[in-house]
Design a protein around this motif. Sequence first.
Motif, PDB file in Angstrom:
ATOM      1  N   ARG A 101     -13.246 -20.667  24.999  1.00 32.01           N
ATOM      2  CA  ARG A 101     -11.896 -21.150  25.284  1.00 32.01           C
ATOM      3  C   ARG A 101     -11.042 -20.023  25.865  1.00 32.01           C
ATOM      4  N   PRO A 102     -10.042 -20.371  26.657  1.00 32.83           N
ATOM      5  CA  PRO A 102      -9.203 -19.331  27.267  1.00 32.83           C
ATOM      6  C   PRO A 102      -8.282 -18.669  26.250  1.00 32.83           C
ATOM      7  N   HIS A 103      -7.728 -17.543  26.663  1.00 39.48           N
ATOM      8  CA  HIS A 103      -6.641 -16.935  25.914  1.00 39.48           C
ATOM      9  C   HIS A 103      -5.320 -17.564  26.352  1.00 39.48           C
ATOM     10  N   ASN A 104      -4.355 -17.580  25.444  1.00 37.76           N
ATOM     11  CA  ASN A 104      -2.971 -17.904  25.766  1.00 37.76           C
ATOM     12  C   ASN A 104      -2.290 -16.555  25.967  1.00 37.76           C
ATOM     13  N   SER A 105      -1.934 -16.240  27.191  1.00 35.31           N
ATOM     14  CA  SER A 105      -1.638 -14.855  27.546  1.00 35.31           C
ATOM     15  C   SER A 105      -0.293 -14.654  28.212  1.00 35.31           C
ATOM     16  N   LEU A 106       0.103 -13.391  28.267  1.00 32.22           N
ATOM     17  CA  LEU A 106       1.176 -12.910  29.131  1.00 32.22           C
ATOM     18  C   LEU A 106       0.564 -11.857  30.047  1.00 32.22           C
ATOM     19  N   VAL A 124      -2.521 -17.424  16.797  1.00 33.95           N
ATOM     20  CA  VAL A 124      -2.328 -18.736  17.389  1.00 33.95           C
ATOM     21  C   VAL A 124      -2.161 -19.788  16.294  1.00 33.95           C
ATOM     22  N   SER A 125      -1.608 -20.922  16.653  1.00 34.01           N
ATOM     23  CA  SER A 125      -1.372 -21.986  15.678  1.00 34.01           C
ATOM     24  C   SER A 125      -2.684 -22.666  15.281  1.00 34.01           C
ATOM     25  N   HIS A 126      -2.625 -23.460  14.221  1.00 37.31           N
ATOM     26  CA  HIS A 126      -3.803 -24.217  13.781  1.00 37.31           C
ATOM     27  C   HIS A 126      -4.297 -25.126  14.893  1.00 37.31           C
ATOM     28  N   THR A 127      -3.380 -25.806  15.560  1.00 37.19           N
ATOM     29  CA  THR A 127      -3.768 -26.705  16.639  1.00 37.19           C
ATOM     30  C   THR A 127      -4.417 -25.929  17.778  1.00 37.19           C
ATOM     31  N   GLU A 128      -3.855 -24.787  18.116  1.00 38.65           N
ATOM     32  CA  GLU A 128      -4.402 -23.999  19.217  1.00 38.65           C
ATOM     33  C   GLU A 128      -5.799 -23.470  18.899  1.00 38.65           C
ATOM     34  N   ILE A 129      -5.982 -22.951  17.703  1.00 37.25           N
ATOM     35  CA  ILE A 129      -7.257 -22.322  17.382  1.00 37.25           C
ATOM     36  C   ILE A 129      -8.372 -23.349  17.182  1.00 37.25           C
ATOM     37  N   THR A 130      -7.994 -24.571  16.786  1.00 39.81           N
ATOM     38  CA  THR A 130      -9.015 -25.603  16.584  1.00 39.81           C
ATOM     39  C   THR A 130      -9.219 -26.469  17.816  1.00 39.81           C
ATOM     40  N   GLY A 131      -8.277 -26.403  18.776  1.00 41.78           N
ATOM     41  CA  GLY A 131      -8.383 -27.316  19.895  1.00 41.78           C
ATOM     42  C   GLY A 131      -8.438 -26.715  21.273  1.00 41.78           C
ATOM     43  N   PHE A 132      -7.948 -25.453  21.432  1.00 44.00           N
ATOM     44  CA  PHE A 132      -7.907 -24.991  22.814  1.00 44.00           C
ATOM     45  C   PHE A 132      -8.118 -23.498  23.031  1.00 44.00           C
ATOM     46  N   TYR A 133      -7.496 -22.642  22.230  1.00 46.31           N
ATOM     47  CA  TYR A 133      -7.449 -21.229  22.593  1.00 46.31           C
ATOM     48  C   TYR A 133      -8.355 -20.329  21.758  1.00 46.31           C
ATOM     49  N   THR A 134      -8.737 -19.201  22.377  1.00 49.10           N
ATOM     50  CA  THR A 134      -9.385 -18.089  21.697  1.00 49.10           C
ATOM     51  C   THR A 134      -8.315 -17.053  21.375  1.00 49.10           C
ATOM     52  N   PRO A 135      -8.202 -16.621  20.115  1.00 51.80           N
ATOM     53  CA  PRO A 135      -7.164 -15.634  19.787  1.00 51.80           C
ATOM     54  C   PRO A 135      -7.482 -14.261  20.373  1.00 51.80           C
ATOM     55  N   GLY A 136      -6.427 -13.512  20.682  1.00 49.28           N
ATOM     56  CA  GLY A 136      -6.589 -12.150  21.161  1.00 49.28           C
ATOM     57  C   GLY A 136      -6.740 -11.173  20.013  1.00 49.28           C
TER      58      GLY A 136
END
Length: 282
Positions: A101-106, A124-136
Amino acid sequence: MGTAGTIRIAVAQTEVTTDPGANGTVIRAAMREAAERGARLVHFSEGALSGYVGPAKAYYTGWRIDWAPVARELRATMALAAQLGVWVVVGGNHRLSGGHRPHNSLWVIDDRGEPADRYDKRWVSHTEITGFYTPGDHVCTFEVDGFRFGCLLCIEVNFPELWMEQRELGVDCVLFSTYSEDPIFEVIARGHAAANNYWVSIAVPTSCAAAGASAVVGPHGYVLERARPDASAVICVDLDRDAPALDVALNKARPWREAARAGHIYAAHRVDDPRSTDRTSI
């Protein structure tokens, strides 16, 4: 903290869609306006370039990123940063390899149009980590004209340790990008600014501004400038170390609090007194 006296930054509150081409167009228009007004750095919201996706945003359900236009718009934004001679901090999804999954980045772009760094949202939020993003996994700070900037994203406003880390790294201004419609985020960010005595730049998309518009908060915790709640906008603020209104926060509170944390100023005044050690006495 750096030594330069003043730097002008811009916070750009732009429309964010699922079309990177449309996002890139408004981003670059905001950059031109900021540069014309003398800004050295332009700060954008979470997801400003690629769009922000995930189950938490119902209107993006089912969207899958086409990475080609994301890369194209990012390159165009970098080229304009070089042309204008400004730094740009802009949110977006950063592609990883394979099926990750992608990072949510700046993305941090310097005034030569080169990628200086990238901050990947760590908490990242629970929704983000389970549904879309890889944490940095890293902190991101950088310097422009003697001012040190740090980056944080959205839900990270809720974790004081991340903001204390910024202070420990000598950050002058935290660039806080979010895609939230929760007005409490500004309240919390202002608290971090006041407690740590640094500036906080808050960038939100136009669609979220009614709940809390983009703003710049001073090291005393008060809002210095705020964007309109009902339209896209670019606000410019001088971060001025010599501003009389900030003298207490920058020159008295911040160094004194560092001394307080070290503990030496208290150790010298403690006494050996039985009425102190006996905490059940009256």
